[in-house]
Design an enzyme around this catalytic site. Sequence first.
Site, mmCIF file in Angstrom:
data_model
loop_
_atom_site.group_PDB
_atom_site.id
_atom_site.type_symbol
_atom_site.label_atom_id
_atom_site.label_comp_id
_atom_site.label_asym_id
_atom_site.label_seq_id
_atom_site.Cartn_x
_atom_site.Cartn_y
_atom_site.Cartn_z
ATOM 1 N N SER A 125 38.574 -42.674 -23.629
ATOM 2 C CA SER A 125 37.982 -43.853 -24.221
ATOM 3 C C SER A 125 38.404 -43.963 -25.693
ATOM 4 O O SER A 125 39.596 -43.863 -25.992
ATOM 5 C CB SER A 125 36.461 -43.780 -24.041
ATOM 6 O OG SER A 125 35.842 -45.008 -24.239
ATOM 7 N N HIS A 175 35.834 -46.299 -15.610
ATOM 8 C CA HIS A 175 36.224 -45.798 -16.926
ATOM 9 C C HIS A 175 36.379 -44.289 -16.870
ATOM 10 O O HIS A 175 35.398 -43.562 -16.754
ATOM 11 C CB HIS A 175 35.148 -46.194 -17.935
ATOM 12 C CG HIS A 175 35.557 -46.063 -19.357
ATOM 13 N ND1 HIS A 175 36.718 -46.587 -19.871
ATOM 14 C CD2 HIS A 175 34.940 -45.443 -20.413
ATOM 15 C CE1 HIS A 175 36.810 -46.330 -21.159
ATOM 16 N NE2 HIS A 175 35.737 -45.633 -21.515
ATOM 17 N N ASP A 214 39.836 -50.967 -15.464
ATOM 18 C CA ASP A 214 38.889 -50.309 -16.373
ATOM 19 C C ASP A 214 38.136 -51.401 -17.124
ATOM 20 O O ASP A 214 38.751 -52.239 -17.775
ATOM 21 C CB ASP A 214 39.661 -49.414 -17.349
ATOM 22 C CG ASP A 214 38.745 -48.557 -18.206
ATOM 23 O OD1 ASP A 214 37.746 -49.083 -18.728
ATOM 24 O OD2 ASP A 214 39.056 -47.371 -18.375
#
Length: 515
Positions: free
Chosen positions: A209, A451, A422
């Site tokens: 991330s 994710h 995502d």
Amino acid sequence: MNRSVLSRIGALTAAAVTVAVLVPATASAAASSVVWGPCPEDVAAPGVQCTTLKVPLDYRNPGGPAIDVAVSKLASTEPAKRRGIMLTNPGGPGGPGLTMPNGLRAAGMPSSVLDAYDIIGFDPRGIGRSTPVTCDLEPEQLVSNVPPYARDAAAVAKRATDVAGVAKQCGESKTAANLPYMTTANTARDMDRIREALGEKKLSYYGVSYGSYLGAVYSTLFPQRTDRVVLDSVTGPGGLDPATSRRLAEGFQDRFPDFAKWAAARHASYGLGRTPQQVTAKFYELAAKLDGGTVPGVDGAAFRMGTFGALYSTRSFPTLAQQWQALDGEGVVKQTEQTAQVDIGNVLSGQLHVVCNDVNWPENVATYQRNVEKDRVKYPMFGAAGANIWACAFWPSEPIEPQVRIGDRGPSNILLVQNLRDPATPLSGAKEMRRALGDRTRMVSVDDGGHGVWLGSENACGNNAVNRFFVEGKRPAHDTACAADKGGLFDSMTPRQRQDREKALDEVRSKQRVF
């Protein structure tokens, strides 16, 4: 259920090879001056040790004030197989990372990787047990920093008033003197101080991330000190900037068809539609209903935010479907259990510090109003949220240095792994990062949604690409696409191990907050 609760649900449900010189375990151990000891109770886990390092608050003045950075270690127990250290970051920004080594182990990190590295976690500067920052947020302000869906220009203006107050609080808080120095570049410099303190010539890295951007910044600032770097669920090369905020709407619409297909296959249970098209129509129906105020205490903005957060993981689909079902019947929506014990105020404050210090955001409210109207049409599900205004528009400090420009100078030792669908870091951003890094990297794209690829997806192709790189240093010769695969990668786990894995993944996702 009020908007604050539903928003919090969304946030919490809501991360080619030049073989590097091998750093002998014995040499690094001799050079290390770090004293390890027991971890705090909420971090403690078998084999995990903790310490605290002093680092400069301002690297332009290294002899000036210092702050603490809290560090954890899950050491390799196989000296003959040990390669070096692997630093980790769960994302956010603002996600505390002390628990990440044990979390990755619980999530299924292979023994071959655990043997090859000491897995290092750390709370980034400003967060958790590192010297923390605050914006003195009130309880009603403890919601996601992702802006709410704006129905019109007036809603953007109202949001601007609210976040201007938040920015003022940050600038007047008891930690305001530290505010300008909470940046991704300085966190990367802290990482290099950790490497140095541990006596290692190089570090390997896994960041998911926002952690992908942090890894790219470190690899740009310290290219010759990188060993094997994996960036998972990849942001664009600007990190969390206005373009990436707007890209959240693209990710929502990329990912939502997975939920629509899932819910349609379970119409008998949830009654949300017999086809994906009908489930999609139900989304717009519920959003319009809640925009109209027909369900007391819940509005359309909170509904959209809660849906966005649940798209992070397919494991959240049953809870999301139940929430929709309750809202459709005007029943009571129950709050999901919070699995991670984090200081939400600190996480949200720390996130704003980094996001607003990294980039000089537009200050004109009209800019956001125009973008909202454009993205409402282009991405009708979430566009008017992603384009809405952040507190960064009113930030009390200008960036202390130019944003790090991600480039292609350095060794070819980076691997990107990216799900095609995502919701938070969509494929388009990962492609931009791929272009920026050039021949330094290869990208493995995975036909999956959600994710997080490594350990978060059950796609064997994507997971094995990461395992092979970390253990053997082998990457695909060219960018690679992994076909859809639900082949039971973790089926060999016992029920208890699988339960621990799911809990660990939930904890990592809860710390990502934005993406």
